[in-house]
Write a protein that holds these residues in place. Structure first.
Motif, PDB file in Angstrom:
ATOM      1  N   THR A  65       0.843  -1.196   0.000  1.00 21.95           N
ATOM      2  CA  THR A  65       0.000   0.000   0.000  1.00 21.95           C
ATOM      3  C   THR A  65       0.873   1.238   0.000  1.00 21.95           C
ATOM      4  O   THR A  65       1.795   1.366   0.809  1.00 21.95           O
ATOM      5  N   VAL A  66       0.597   2.144  -0.914  1.00 18.29           N
ATOM      6  CA  VAL A  66       1.289   3.422  -0.991  1.00 18.29           C
ATOM      7  C   VAL A  66       0.312   4.518  -0.588  1.00 18.29           C
ATOM      8  O   VAL A  66      -0.812   4.578  -1.111  1.00 18.29           O
ATOM      9  N   SER A  67       0.706   5.370   0.349  1.00 15.60           N
ATOM     10  CA  SER A  67      -0.129   6.477   0.798  1.00 15.60           C
ATOM     11  C   SER A  67       0.566   7.793   0.486  1.00 15.60           C
ATOM     12  O   SER A  67       1.784   7.916   0.637  1.00 15.60           O
ATOM     13  N   VAL A  68      -0.213   8.765   0.038  1.00 13.91           N
ATOM     14  CA  VAL A  68       0.328  10.069  -0.325  1.00 13.91           C
ATOM     15  C   VAL A  68      -0.309  11.150   0.546  1.00 13.91           C
ATOM     16  O   VAL A  68      -1.537  11.207   0.688  1.00 13.91           O
ATOM     17  N   ALA A  69       0.525  11.993   1.146  1.00 12.60           N
ATOM     18  CA  ALA A  69       0.046  13.084   2.001  1.00 12.60           C
ATOM     19  C   ALA A  69       0.805  14.358   1.666  1.00 12.60           C
ATOM     20  O   ALA A  69       1.895  14.317   1.078  1.00 12.60           O
ATOM     21  N   LYS A  70       0.242  15.499   2.043  1.00  8.29           N
ATOM     22  CA  LYS A  70       0.906  16.795   1.868  1.00  8.29           C
ATOM     23  C   LYS A  70       0.531  17.694   3.029  1.00  8.29           C
ATOM     24  O   LYS A  70      -0.649  17.816   3.371  1.00  8.29           O
ATOM     25  N   ASP A  71       1.548  18.302   3.638  1.00 11.85           N
ATOM     26  CA  ASP A  71       1.342  19.159   4.805  1.00 11.85           C
ATOM     27  C   ASP A  71       0.586  18.420   5.906  1.00 11.85           C
ATOM     28  O   ASP A  71      -0.249  18.992   6.613  1.00 11.85           O
ATOM     29  N   GLY A  72       0.880  17.112   6.026  1.00 11.27           N
ATOM     30  CA  GLY A  72       0.261  16.325   7.075  1.00 11.27           C
ATOM     31  C   GLY A  72      -1.153  15.874   6.792  1.00 11.27           C
ATOM     32  O   GLY A  72      -1.768  15.219   7.633  1.00 11.27           O
ATOM     33  N   LYS A  73      -1.682  16.203   5.606  1.00 14.65           N
ATOM     34  CA  LYS A  73      -3.054  15.837   5.271  1.00 14.65           C
ATOM     35  C   LYS A  73      -3.075  14.851   4.105  1.00 14.65           C
ATOM     36  O   LYS A  73      -2.309  14.996   3.154  1.00 14.65           O
ATOM     37  N   PRO A  74      -3.959  13.866   4.155  1.00 12.54           N
ATOM     38  CA  PRO A  74      -4.053  12.893   3.062  1.00 12.54           C
ATOM     39  C   PRO A  74      -4.406  13.585   1.745  1.00 12.54           C
ATOM     40  O   PRO A  74      -5.246  14.489   1.716  1.00 12.54           O
ATOM     41  N   VAL A  75      -3.777  13.156   0.682  1.00 14.06           N
ATOM     42  CA  VAL A  75      -4.058  13.691  -0.642  1.00 14.06           C
ATOM     43  C   VAL A  75      -5.152  12.841  -1.285  1.00 14.06           C
ATOM     44  O   VAL A  75      -4.999  11.628  -1.434  1.00 14.06           O
ATOM     45  N   THR A  76      -6.252  13.481  -1.664  1.00 10.94           N
ATOM     46  CA  THR A  76      -7.374  12.764  -2.270  1.00 10.94           C
ATOM     47  C   THR A  76      -7.660  13.243  -3.688  1.00 10.94           C
ATOM     48  O   THR A  76      -8.689  12.885  -4.258  1.00 10.94           O
ATOM     49  N   GLY A  77      -6.748  14.034  -4.240  1.00  7.65           N
ATOM     50  CA  GLY A  77      -6.967  14.579  -5.573  1.00  7.65           C
ATOM     51  C   GLY A  77      -5.928  14.145  -6.592  1.00  7.65           C
ATOM     52  O   GLY A  77      -5.577  14.914  -7.498  1.00  7.65           O
ATOM     53  N   LEU A  78      -5.424  12.914  -6.458  1.00 14.06           N
ATOM     54  CA  LEU A  78      -4.479  12.420  -7.454  1.00 14.06           C
ATOM     55  C   LEU A  78      -5.173  12.308  -8.809  1.00 14.06           C
ATOM     56  O   LEU A  78      -6.313  11.847  -8.904  1.00 14.06           O
ATOM     57  N   PRO A 114      -5.366  10.947 -12.855  1.00 12.79           N
ATOM     58  CA  PRO A 114      -4.909   9.816 -13.664  1.00 12.79           C
ATOM     59  C   PRO A 114      -3.749  10.225 -14.569  1.00 12.79           C
ATOM     60  O   PRO A 114      -3.734  11.315 -15.125  1.00 12.79           O
ATOM     61  N   TYR A 115      -2.779   9.340 -14.673  1.00 12.59           N
ATOM     62  CA  TYR A 115      -1.639   9.534 -15.575  1.00 12.59           C
ATOM     63  C   TYR A 115      -1.402   8.223 -16.302  1.00 12.59           C
ATOM     64  O   TYR A 115      -1.125   7.203 -15.671  1.00 12.59           O
ATOM     65  N   LEU A 116      -1.555   8.230 -17.612  1.00 15.86           N
ATOM     66  CA  LEU A 116      -1.426   7.008 -18.406  1.00 15.86           C
ATOM     67  C   LEU A 116      -2.306   5.893 -17.843  1.00 15.86           C
ATOM     68  O   LEU A 116      -1.866   4.781 -17.591  1.00 15.86           O
ATOM     69  N   GLU A 117      -3.575   6.246 -17.592  1.00 12.44           N
ATOM     70  CA  GLU A 117      -4.626   5.298 -17.217  1.00 12.44           C
ATOM     71  C   GLU A 117      -4.562   4.772 -15.790  1.00 12.44           C
ATOM     72  O   GLU A 117      -5.203   3.775 -15.464  1.00 12.44           O
ATOM     73  N   THR A 118      -3.802   5.400 -14.924  1.00  9.27           N
ATOM     74  CA  THR A 118      -3.774   4.951 -13.534  1.00  9.27           C
ATOM     75  C   THR A 118      -3.372   6.125 -12.642  1.00  9.27           C
ATOM     76  O   THR A 118      -2.912   7.157 -13.119  1.00  9.27           O
ATOM     77  N   TYR A 119      -3.582   5.974 -11.327  1.00  5.94           N
ATOM     78  CA  TYR A 119      -3.259   7.048 -10.396  1.00  5.94           C
ATOM     79  C   TYR A 119      -1.778   7.079 -10.039  1.00  5.94           C
ATOM     80  O   TYR A 119      -1.297   8.084  -9.520  1.00  5.94           O
ATOM     81  N   ALA A 120      -1.074   5.986 -10.270  1.00  3.96           N
ATOM     82  CA  ALA A 120       0.345   5.964  -9.940  1.00  3.96           C
ATOM     83  C   ALA A 120       1.020   4.827 -10.680  1.00  3.96           C
ATOM     84  O   ALA A 120       0.399   3.814 -10.995  1.00  3.96           O
ATOM     85  N   VAL A 157      -9.574   3.496 -11.106  1.00  7.43           N
ATOM     86  CA  VAL A 157      -9.505   4.909 -11.457  1.00  7.43           C
ATOM     87  C   VAL A 157     -10.921   5.467 -11.585  1.00  7.43           C
ATOM     88  O   VAL A 157     -11.764   4.896 -12.282  1.00  7.43           O
ATOM     89  N   SER A 158     -11.171   6.582 -10.892  1.00 14.37           N
ATOM     90  CA  SER A 158     -12.485   7.208 -10.915  1.00 14.37           C
ATOM     91  C   SER A 158     -12.339   8.720 -10.842  1.00 14.37           C
ATOM     92  O   SER A 158     -12.444   9.334  -9.787  1.00 14.37           O
ATOM     93  N   GLY A 159     -12.040   9.336 -11.989  1.00 13.33           N
ATOM     94  CA  GLY A 159     -11.913  10.789 -12.033  1.00 13.33           C
ATOM     95  C   GLY A 159     -10.681  11.315 -11.337  1.00 13.33           C
ATOM     96  O   GLY A 159      -9.764  10.566 -10.989  1.00 13.33           O
ATOM     97  N   ASN A 160     -10.665  12.631 -11.088  1.00 12.49           N
ATOM     98  CA  ASN A 160      -9.507  13.279 -10.462  1.00 12.49           C
ATOM     99  C   ASN A 160      -9.618  13.262  -8.941  1.00 12.49           C
ATOM    100  O   ASN A 160      -9.506  14.286  -8.274  1.00 12.49           O
ATOM    101  N   ARG A 161      -9.825  12.088  -8.381  1.00 16.34           N
ATOM    102  CA  ARG A 161      -9.980  11.975  -6.927  1.00 16.34           C
ATOM    103  C   ARG A 161      -9.349  10.697  -6.392  1.00 16.34           C
ATOM    104  O   ARG A 161      -9.938   9.981  -5.600  1.00 16.34           O
ATOM    105  N   GLY A 162      -8.156  10.440  -6.860  1.00 20.32           N
ATOM    106  CA  GLY A 162      -7.434   9.278  -6.366  1.00 20.32           C
ATOM    107  C   GLY A 162      -6.694   9.577  -5.079  1.00 20.32           C
ATOM    108  O   GLY A 162      -6.379  10.723  -4.762  1.00 20.32           O
TER     109      GLY A 162
END
Length: 308
Positions: free
Chosen positions: A223-236, A238-244, A265-270
């Motif tokens: 599992t890979v988790s992405v955060a910024k400024d201590g807050k979870p990122v929920t706006g990843l 899609p790039y080449l058909e996937t979030y990462a 993948v479901s819109g700009n909310r990964g």
């Protein structure tokens, strides 16, 4: 065009049954004829190279073993009659360069028909022998089957380049291939140790955390988790058909692994959590490169994962 799930089903256990195989993967994919910024740059050269011989007019290839193990981990230039060929054995340091290559088929002729894989017909990677300087590229192909990749400035040392593709014709149509060759960038190469294994890393203000219990030869979820400024990122985005994209290289032999997340993948909310299926056959250190897009910008995070 293939989806992440279908690509995984084809490539998923690319590493299984191979001694020095790969399993994790950041799908490292930059834009056509340009490279993403290298995640790190210093390298320690190794003596990994092959003797070359010609397979088509004007090009040669390094002698590789056409065997399941070598083909599975991407460390051979030859698999099932397909060859990665190039005249380029050295590239200049410190400036943009052009690396020209071709893929020849079982009949010895250049392959010109490739199936799109996540919108691209060719995924190309360059990495130094100490697993630094990672560059994912998408080269352009000329009508005669010659591809040209344009790596950014390369530091001196020994490098390996990988070509990942799917033939769209011939006896191995729709099968995944990963072939590689070594090349040298002349100059004084500073030896830089592989960064220590860690659960998280920072890139461009983002914190990327990797979780999972990995033992060589056993399948597990990563599992890979992405955060910024201590807050979870929920706006990843899609790039080449996937979030990462997750790409991994094994310390010592540079064995390659390419795997996509199982997250739909479901819109700009990964995000913030992305799941990957991983099966690492070899113990030791793997250098992971994760590419993700947020705010219209592509980011590349790198960290070391130790497998027992």
């Amino acid at each position: 065009m293939t989806s992440c799930a279908s690509r995984y089903r084809r490539r998923g256990l690319l590493a299984a049954g191979a001694t020095a195989v790969l399993a994790l993967t950041l799908a490292a994919c930059g834009s056509d004829n340009s490279s993403a910024p290298a995640a790190d740059q210093a390298a320690k050269p190794t003596a990994s190279s092959h003797a070359g011989h010609e397979t088509m007019p004007g090009m040669d290839h390094s002698a590789g073993m056409d065997m399941n193990q070598a083909g599975a981990n991407g460390l051979s230039d030859t698999k099932q009659g397909y060859r990665l060929t190039s005249q380029d054995t050295t590239l200049a340091a410190g400036k943009p360069v052009a690396y020209r290559f071709a893929i020849t088929g079982p009949d010895g002729n250049p392959v010109i028909a490739f199936a799109p894989d996540q919108t691209k017909r060719m995924h190309f990677y360059a990495i130094r022998s100490d697993l630094s300087g990672f560059q994912p590229l998408h080269p352009a192909m000329a009508p005669d089957g010659t591809w040209t990749a344009d790596p950014a400035s390369l530091q001196p040392g020994s490098w390996r380049v990988f070509a990942s593709f799917i033939p769209d014709s011939g006896p191995r149509k729709n099968e995944d291939f990963v072939l590689s060759r070594t090349l040298t960038v002349p100059g004084d190469a500073a030896a830089t140790p592989l960064p220590a294994a860690a659960a998280s890393t920072e890139v461009d203000g983002y914190t990327v955390t990797v979780k999972g219990d990995h033992t060589a030869g056993k399948a597990a979820e990563l599992t890979v988790s992405v955060a910024k400024d201590g807050k979870p990122v929920t706006g990843l985005q899609p790039y080449l058909e996937t979030y990462a994209h997750l790409t991994a290289f094994h310390e010592g032999d540079q064995a390659f692994a390419h795997l996509h997340p199982e997250t739909k993948v479901s819109g700009n909310r990964g995000g913030p959590d992305l799941s990957f299926h991983a099966e690492l056959p070899d113990s030791g250190n793997w250098r992971l490169f994760l590419q993700f897009q947020s705010g219209g910008k592509l980011h590349t995070a790198a960290l070391t994962l130790h497998v027992a």
